[in-house]
Design an enzyme around this catalytic site. Structure first.
Site, mmCIF file in Angstrom:
data_model
loop_
_atom_site.group_PDB
_atom_site.id
_atom_site.type_symbol
_atom_site.label_atom_id
_atom_site.label_comp_id
_atom_site.label_asym_id
_atom_site.label_seq_id
_atom_site.Cartn_x
_atom_site.Cartn_y
_atom_site.Cartn_z
ATOM 1 N N HIS A 13 0.800 -1.235 0.000
ATOM 2 C CA HIS A 13 0.000 0.000 0.000
ATOM 3 C C HIS A 13 0.833 1.287 0.000
ATOM 4 C CE1 HIS A 13 -3.463 -2.437 0.166
ATOM 5 N NE2 HIS A 13 -3.678 -2.482 1.446
ATOM 6 N N HIS A 56 -9.460 2.350 0.133
ATOM 7 C CA HIS A 56 -9.495 1.276 1.124
ATOM 8 C C HIS A 56 -10.658 1.470 2.098
ATOM 9 C CE1 HIS A 56 -8.029 -2.012 3.543
ATOM 10 N NE2 HIS A 56 -6.946 -2.147 2.801
ATOM 11 N N GLU A 86 -11.405 -3.533 -2.868
ATOM 12 C CA GLU A 86 -10.393 -2.617 -3.401
ATOM 13 C C GLU A 86 -10.089 -2.918 -4.865
ATOM 14 O OE1 GLU A 86 -6.986 -3.176 -0.629
ATOM 15 O OE2 GLU A 86 -8.456 -4.229 0.561
#
Ligand code: GLA
Length: 353
Positions: free
Chosen positions: A105, A175, A310
């Site tokens: 991420h 997210h 996601e």
């Protein structure tokens, strides 16, 4: 009228504002400058009750202390890059590693932890921008990132865009964790989920793809028809055990903007339809929510209290020639669109609580 509230302060004294977009009875979205975060999303459910259907933290300090990426805009590379290294134009690139030896991420200081700049703000539309310098978390190229957020009477739309001055990799997503019975109402075990995918990506113990995609047929990963979430994440399927639930990429059918998933709650009588133009969808059943982080209500989140959907390219794409291309070059514009559309059902059971 555009509303801009003060949400709180960062440790360095900078103010974090919250933008309120949309108007009841349609969706109303609270968006933070910190992380371009979807902080609160209120919708009217089939039983007539308005609920906040996303998880959130109560303060900037709580967001910064969290490792759950709650509601954040994720970049430069959402999901994992094995060992934090990948080849690009004959060079080996090394990026920040902070998840079981892998990049996750965007690295230790991803875009979800940055203060984005509001460049446009109207009552139902906002544009936030972020400059990510060359070398940020190890990624090459100065990246200019924008997220455009639009709220209509039935939908929330997010468009991520990026340009670069040198070749790099990009994979941007939201997210947001959903709980259609309302944030803080317990687990999403009874939600029904549909994912329009025939294959998913099995992973090793650190979340890195094993190689080939696998058919969902005959596995707990099969959500081709609406299926209750709770039983699937309690099976002893090796992939479920390793990930402590579902934390996997689905290989979505088709291309271009299309429905990727539908999440619904019989209890509140609301259905969320996710549209995306991305090839993959990471479905994450909140496996690592462990009661250590406080919610917007000051309570705590526990495993399964929300589900993140996601849209993205597949995990570790920069190392997998057969996976979708995540490379962005100067002169090109990266663009990824998603929409959350809300519908109510008329047959909603009354809310017992
Ligand atoms: C993603 C990852 C998960 C986890 C969460 C945040 O969904 O795939 O493994 O890291 O983010 O906790």
């Amino acid at each position: 009228m555009a509303t801009l509230d003060v949400f709180g302060e960062l440790p360095d004294g900078r103010t974090v504002h919250c933008l309120v977009l949309g108007e009841a009875p349609g969706p109303v979205l609270h968006l933070l400058e910190l992380g371009a975060t979807v902080h609160r999303l209120e919708v009217t459910c089939g039983d007539g009750v308005r609920r906040n259907v996303v998880l959130g933290h109560a303060s900037p300090a709580d967001y910064l202390a969290s490792t759950d990426y709650i509601g954040g805009s994720i970049g430069r590379y959402a999901n994992r890059i094995a060992g934090g290294t990948f080849p690009l134009d004959g060079q080996v690139v090394r990026v920040g590693v902070h998840d079981r030896g892998n990049h996750l991420h965007g690295g230790p200081d991803g875009f979800d932890r940055r203060l984005w700049e509001v460049v446009e703000h109207a009552s139902s539309r906002a544009v936030l921008q972020l400059a990510s310098p060359d070398g940020d978390q190890g990624f090459p190229g100065h990246l200019t990132v924008r997220v455009t957020v639009e709220v209509t009477e039935t939908e929330v739309r997010l468009t991520f865009e990026a340009t670069t001055d040198a070749p790099t990799v990009v994979n941007l997503t939201s997210h947001a964790y959903f709980n259609l019975d309302g944030e803080g109402s317990g687990t999403v075990d009874e939600h029904r989920l549909t994912v329009l995918a025939d294959e998913y990506t099995p992973v090793d113990a650190t979340g890195i793809p094993l190689g080939e995609h696998a058919p969902v047929d005959g596995t707990p990963f099969d959500f081709r028809a609406a299926t209750v979430v709770g039983p699937a994440i309690r099976t002893a399927h090796e992939q479920v055990v390793t990930a402590r639930g579902i934390d996997h990429n689905y290989v979505l059918r088709g291309t271009g903007p299309r429905t990727a998933a539908v999440l619904e709650s019989q209890r509140s009588g609301i259905r969320l339809e996710l549209t995306t133009d991305q090839p993959g969808l990471q479905v994450y059943t909140g496996n690592f929510l462990d009661g250590t982080r406080s919610s917007v209500r000051g309570a705590v989140y526990r495993q399964g209290d929300g589900i993140a959907l996601e849209p993205q390219v597949f995990p570790d794409s920069p190392n997998r020639p057969g996976f979708p291309d995540a490379v962005l070059r100067p002169g090109a514009t990266y663009r990824a669109r998603l929409a959350w559309r809300f519908d109510t059902f008329t047959n909603a059971a009354p809310d017992p609580g």
